[in-house]
Design a protein around this motif. Sequence first.
Motif, PDB file in Angstrom:
ATOM      1  N   ALA A   1     -63.230  81.899  81.445  1.00  0.00           N
ATOM      2  CA  ALA A   1     -63.215  83.366  81.436  1.00  0.00           C
ATOM      3  C   ALA A   1     -61.928  83.923  82.019  1.00  0.00           C
ATOM      4  CB  ALA A   1     -64.419  83.898  82.215  1.00  0.00           C
ATOM      5  N   GLY A   2     -61.265  83.174  82.895  1.00  0.00           N
ATOM      6  CA  GLY A   2     -60.028  83.655  83.488  1.00  0.00           C
ATOM      7  C   GLY A   2     -58.938  83.901  82.461  1.00  0.00           C
ATOM      8  N   VAL A   3     -58.930  83.117  81.392  1.00  0.00           N
ATOM      9  CA  VAL A   3     -57.930  83.307  80.339  1.00  0.00           C
ATOM     10  C   VAL A   3     -58.164  84.645  79.641  1.00  0.00           C
ATOM     11  CG1 VAL A   3     -56.927  82.335  78.245  1.00  0.00           C
ATOM     12  CG2 VAL A   3     -57.760  80.809  80.038  1.00  0.00           C
ATOM     13  N   ILE A   4     -59.439  84.974  79.378  1.00  0.00           N
ATOM     14  CA  ILE A   4     -59.762  86.259  78.734  1.00  0.00           C
ATOM     15  C   ILE A   4     -59.321  87.416  79.624  1.00  0.00           C
ATOM     16  CG2 ILE A   4     -61.651  87.684  77.860  1.00  0.00           C
ATOM     17  CD1 ILE A   4     -63.181  85.132  77.260  1.00  0.00           C
ATOM     18  N   ARG A   5     -59.595  87.298  80.904  1.00  0.00           N
ATOM     19  CA  ARG A   5     -59.189  88.359  81.825  1.00  0.00           C
ATOM     20  C   ARG A   5     -57.668  88.518  81.834  1.00  0.00           C
ATOM     21  NH1 ARG A   5     -59.258  87.850  88.368  1.00  0.00           N
ATOM     22  NH2 ARG A   5     -58.253  89.851  88.818  1.00  0.00           N
TER      23      ARG A   5
END
Length: 768
Positions: free
Chosen positions: A450-454
């Motif tokens: 999810a960090g990549v999406i953020r």
Amino acid sequence: MPRTKRRWKKEKTSKEEVKDEKYGNGTENGGHAELVDSSMPDGAGEALQDYNETSQDMIEYSHQEERPRNYDASQVFYGYLDTDLQSYFTTVESKIDASDWDSVEERNLFITNVLSEVEGKELILATDHKGSMVLEKLLPFVNDFALRVFFDRFNGQFSQLLRHRFASHVCQTVFSLAIPVLDKETKGQIAQKPTAGEDNAGEGDEGELLTMTELFVSMCNELQPQIATLLSDTFATHPIRILILILAGREVESNEGKSIRSKKSSKYRAKGELSTVPVQVKQLYAPPAAFKQILDSFIRQLADGMSETEVRTLSVHASANPVLQLLLEIADVAGGEQVKLDFLDRILWDLATADPNTVDADRDAWFDTLLRHNVGSHLLETILHVAPNPLYTTMYQKYFRNKLLKLCAHPTANFVVQKLVANVRTPQQCELIIEELGPGVGDFIKYKKAGVIRSMVDACLKVKHSEADVMKYLMAGFGVSTNEQRQQLFHCLSRMQSFAEWDQLSAEEKLDMRKLHLQGALVIEAILSLPADHNTPLVSSFLAQRDEMTAPFYYHPIGSRIIESFILSPNVTYKAKKRLFKDLSGQYHTLAMDKFGSRIVEKCYRAADIDTKQRIAAELVLNERELTSHVFGSHVMRNCHIQLFKQKRAEWEEKERGVERRKAMFAEILEDVVPGQTQDQQASAAALGLQPKASEEVSKKPMDDIDKLFSKKRKHAQTIEPVAPVDVKAPVSAETPEDLVGVLDAIDSTKRKKKKAKKEGKTRKFEA
């Protein structure tokens, strides 16, 4: 066997027996043991008696001192505390913990007496387990002069003390407490020795005492030849980080939200052993000019004096790596951009200055190691954050472009990719990165990245570009294509689940707030900060939810932050916010008595118009007795000015209308202006082989006289577009700074005076 055991017990020497043998059993010098050793050469006893005058003699003796069994040979040893001193300092510790002094004078007298007992035993106490804890509790109470005296006793021996298991913590405390003293000395306020009757006077040694600045310079000169070794020492690395922050004039105890102390030290202090120690200083100050030169010499020694092997070792060393990160962050403070570039060049094997088209297999292998190493990757993240634009562009082209999806699948490299995306420099880079990562959003959800999406959304926010593209890829990745599916986008984002996963959950599982995802909440907050044209799908999804689906969010630590971001976002239309205010009607008094709900009530009150504020205040007044007796409710009543609303309605209304006027004026002052590309951004775009868009080329053409004449009219015409009522912007919810409030009040007052003067002028003319 039993006889052997008894013989072993008889031969075993206890700590007390060792102390009696080494120190003797004399009670001279106030009952304290005298340092005597029959095996010492002639004259050594006299040197030990002069310990208070020359610390070097203590060092020489410490190497002859017999160490306790199982004592680490790498740790310096200055001797034992005798039994009487151990008992005395145990009493001192309990007295400090109790803090039951009748007056400040009594406390200061107590500290003075303890300092007189500590005198001459600083090194022994600092290297003792309990003694070091007593010093950490004692030092925050001493005056500036006494702290300089204590610092002076350590001078010449810091290279050993910083490596010591216990003394390193004492050094950390001394460094932190020295900041106010350094700040005063830069302003010309040098602490003088107190008189015999004043606080913490002490006796001390005769002679001139160096200032705290001079003591730091002397210590740094001692440490500089060993700086590379100290970085990688388990105990020295933490005080070295504090020292670097002090030299740079940065906050000490907390750097960007991170504790400088080790995890074990922080946990140990939190348990209560050192809970009585005052909070260490967190202040910025102007460091002396000499500190900048010392910091520059530290960095240059590492940049110029390290071999390739040392660079490899320190970059992936668990203790040295954080220090290198810190040096990179403050390198420009030491010697400017060139010093930072030289340091980066050394770590990256000349990548910063080499031709980008040059192929170096060893350098490429080293970069790949940093990218995937669980320690080295942290250093690479910092490099991506502080690197100049040309170096950032070079790294992106050589090592990341067309490899991002593969790197995102790596358990370590994906964090480096997140830092790369979040620190994007130009709109062109952002566009390329979003196009490459966009198709992988579904995999990021599936494999918990999810960090990549953020970071993708954050990149669009930073450069104000590709917002429509990132929303398109998010909708496709979460599998929400139809209108019915889009209504569930809010829940999919908050839990970081695809629509297919969300749709399979039972009714009870959908209400389970334990499934809320922190990264998902941050993604929602970032999306709500996008322009209204792009955050509409998320806003519509949130407003489409039933009350029973959103109510648990108000009382949850993560869910409440999502609601707050919705209320505070300037890009969410006021009509949408007003629907939320209406849905919360009748629940404000209940929310006000909750830890998280009370914050939502306050945010709603600040963001609402005058009519909505009246309805909120009226509801709170009806439940005044219950709210004022509640810990959170009382805060809400005070912050929302409910007493003023109840007793002086007209005055309350005038005050709130004044707040709205100031917000409106503040919004006009801070009207957004879209900047053009800088020279660095243009150079990066050229390096990536991208050409400016047609609209950008047209904007660069010089305007002729006709264009200049009608430019203002044309711009006004372009801004007027058919807008639905939903697009009416909300009042700016950010609180106006106090210094600006005065300016805005003055402007408002001037306008009123002009109107009044004009009216009076007309009246006089009529009368005439």
